[in-house]
Design an enzyme around this catalytic site. Structure first.
Site, short mmCIF file in Angstrom:
data_model
loop_
_atom_site.label_atom_id
_atom_site.label_comp_id
_atom_site.label_asym_id
_atom_site.label_seq_id
_atom_site.Cartn_x
_atom_site.Cartn_y
_atom_site.Cartn_z
CG HIS A 69 -1.78 -1.03 1.41
ND1 HIS A 69 -1.70 -2.11 2.21
CD2 HIS A 69 -3.02 -1.48 0.66
CE1 HIS A 69 -2.71 -2.90 2.08
NE2 HIS A 69 -3.51 -2.47 1.34
CB VAL A 128 5.87 -4.30 -2.21
CG1 VAL A 128 6.96 -4.19 -1.06
CG2 VAL A 128 5.72 -2.90 -2.96
#
Lengths: 276, 276
Positions: B35, B174
């Protein structure tokens, strides 16, 4: 007035007018006084007025009148110019629907009443094009006629439920001197049918008055239907009374009642309605 | 950073920032580095950054983990503040869905592949909330992680087909140092499962390499699945290869291939993918 046929040109012009209030009048063209009432109000309310003319294939069923829906873009261009429209958006079907994503908008319950019965998928197609047009034009205000009462109720509910950043403005039905609601499809009526068609409005008024006198909806609806059957050669698709704008059965708590009818004539299916 | 819980307050603030470029990061909270990568890019690209935290009931099935989806609004508030977010929109479910309109968005074909099989209705619920959030925030750019590859493909297709005035920005997945994709649901893994979970990414890489060597997708997929089955206690939901972003079967003309997998562990279903 600028006539625009591509989405890219429209996007560019909207981007240049972002700081203005934008009034939007979506139509299928063949403009009549009903449309002009929408355009006039949009012109009064906003800095910038966009009208669209697009006979939307997505809202026509297979056996409906898509191919013979009346068109007169030259006359429409003149009328829109006279009404002070800034942009007339007039795309082709392939410009609006370059590919089929498979993602659909489904109206559900609200589309099962009234016109939904004889036009399955119609209102899904309306919301498909309206979503695209709202996203492209990004209007401050959008103008719709009360003549298409169910369409208006569905669009108001959709905008509300999905938070579209637009104000929906209701414009009353414009009528001929004898009471017939203005409609692009009136051109398909024979001379005799045109004379008969006034009885749709009269039947709705009769149903409303009967309801007010008797508070018996069954009697009121029957009287209205009977009036159309006795006075026209048309076939009643429906004459119903529902709460407005949620289109539910009328109860003791219902505030606004919609009396609505649809009648098949030989080459046209006409609709009309009144609100209590 | 301002925390906002009501739609009306959000509308007012967006209206005040209309002339700015707005970057939007919709999340379900319990923020992780994935995020933060979205927030950082949004901060770089835009004048004004809006993030939302909303665990959207519409995208959870009846037997899914809505109630136990991890939440930590205090920590999220700190992370969002540090990332330079201007507005954190954190509404309740009743604020977002005050009534049920009956009008639905149906993803159709694109939702039958990959996660759609075991999460029916999931992507319909995603488009429901995304439509509302896009209409409320009116972002210039919206940021989505490639980890949710199918969600990203569906949102890109939806925005394109329905002309939403927003640019969708794809942000790479990620990963933890050992390769496990960051996910809010990783918190549900046991110590042993956490160690095993690295094999999802390894299996995808193995499938991709096998495909590049053999050009035989069946063999490549089988090898990937076998790797997960041999090295984890999880149950493979799917490991598939499809064209991206249209999610069709791979043919000679396919440019980008998505290798994607989902694996059920005891208390979490994890997903991961790589693109060729």
């Amino acid at each position: 007035m600028q006539i625009i046929q591509t989405i890219n040109e429209l996007k560019n012009i909207i981007a240049l007018n972002k700081e203005k209030t934008i009034g939007f009048v979506p139509t299928m063209g063949y403009l009549h006084e009903g449309h002009l009432a929408l355009l006039n109000k949009a012109r009064i309310d906003n800095d910038f007025v966009v009208a669209s003319i697009f006979v939307n294939p997505a809202q026509f069923g297979q056996n409906e009148d898509l191919d013979r829906y009346p068109r007169d873009i030259e006359r429409d261009t003149q009328l829109a110019t006279d009404a002070g429209v800034d942009i007339l958006f007039h795309p082709s079907a392939s410009e609006m629907y370059p590919f089929e994503s498979g993602i659909t908008i489904n109206v559900g319950d609200l589309s099962t009443k009234l016109c939904g019965g004889s036009r399955p998928g119609h209102f899904d197609g309306v919301l498909k094009v309206i979503t695209k047009l709202f996203n492209l034009v990004q209007p401050t205000n959008a103008y719709f006629g009360q003549k298409d009462a169910q369409q208006l109720a569905i669009i108001e509910t959709f905008v509300n439920a999905y938070n579209f950043p637009v104000q929906i403005v209701r414009i009353p039905t414009v009528r001929e001197p004898d009471g017939l609601a203005k409609s692009s499809r009136n051109v398909f009526l024979s001379t005799q049918e045109r004379d008969e068609a006034v009885h749709l409005y009269q039947a709705l008024q009769l149903a409303k008055i009967t309801w007010e006198k008797t508070t018996d909806l069954t009697v009121a609806i029957a009287k209205g239907k009977e009036h159309i059957e006795s006075n026209t050669s048309g076939k009643v698709d429906y004459l119903e009374a529902l709460s407005y704008p949620d289109l539910q059965n009328v109860t003791g708590e219902t505030k606004d009642i919609l009396f609505a009818t649809a009648v098949f004539f030989e080459k046209a299916r006409l609709i009309d309605n009144i609100l209590t």
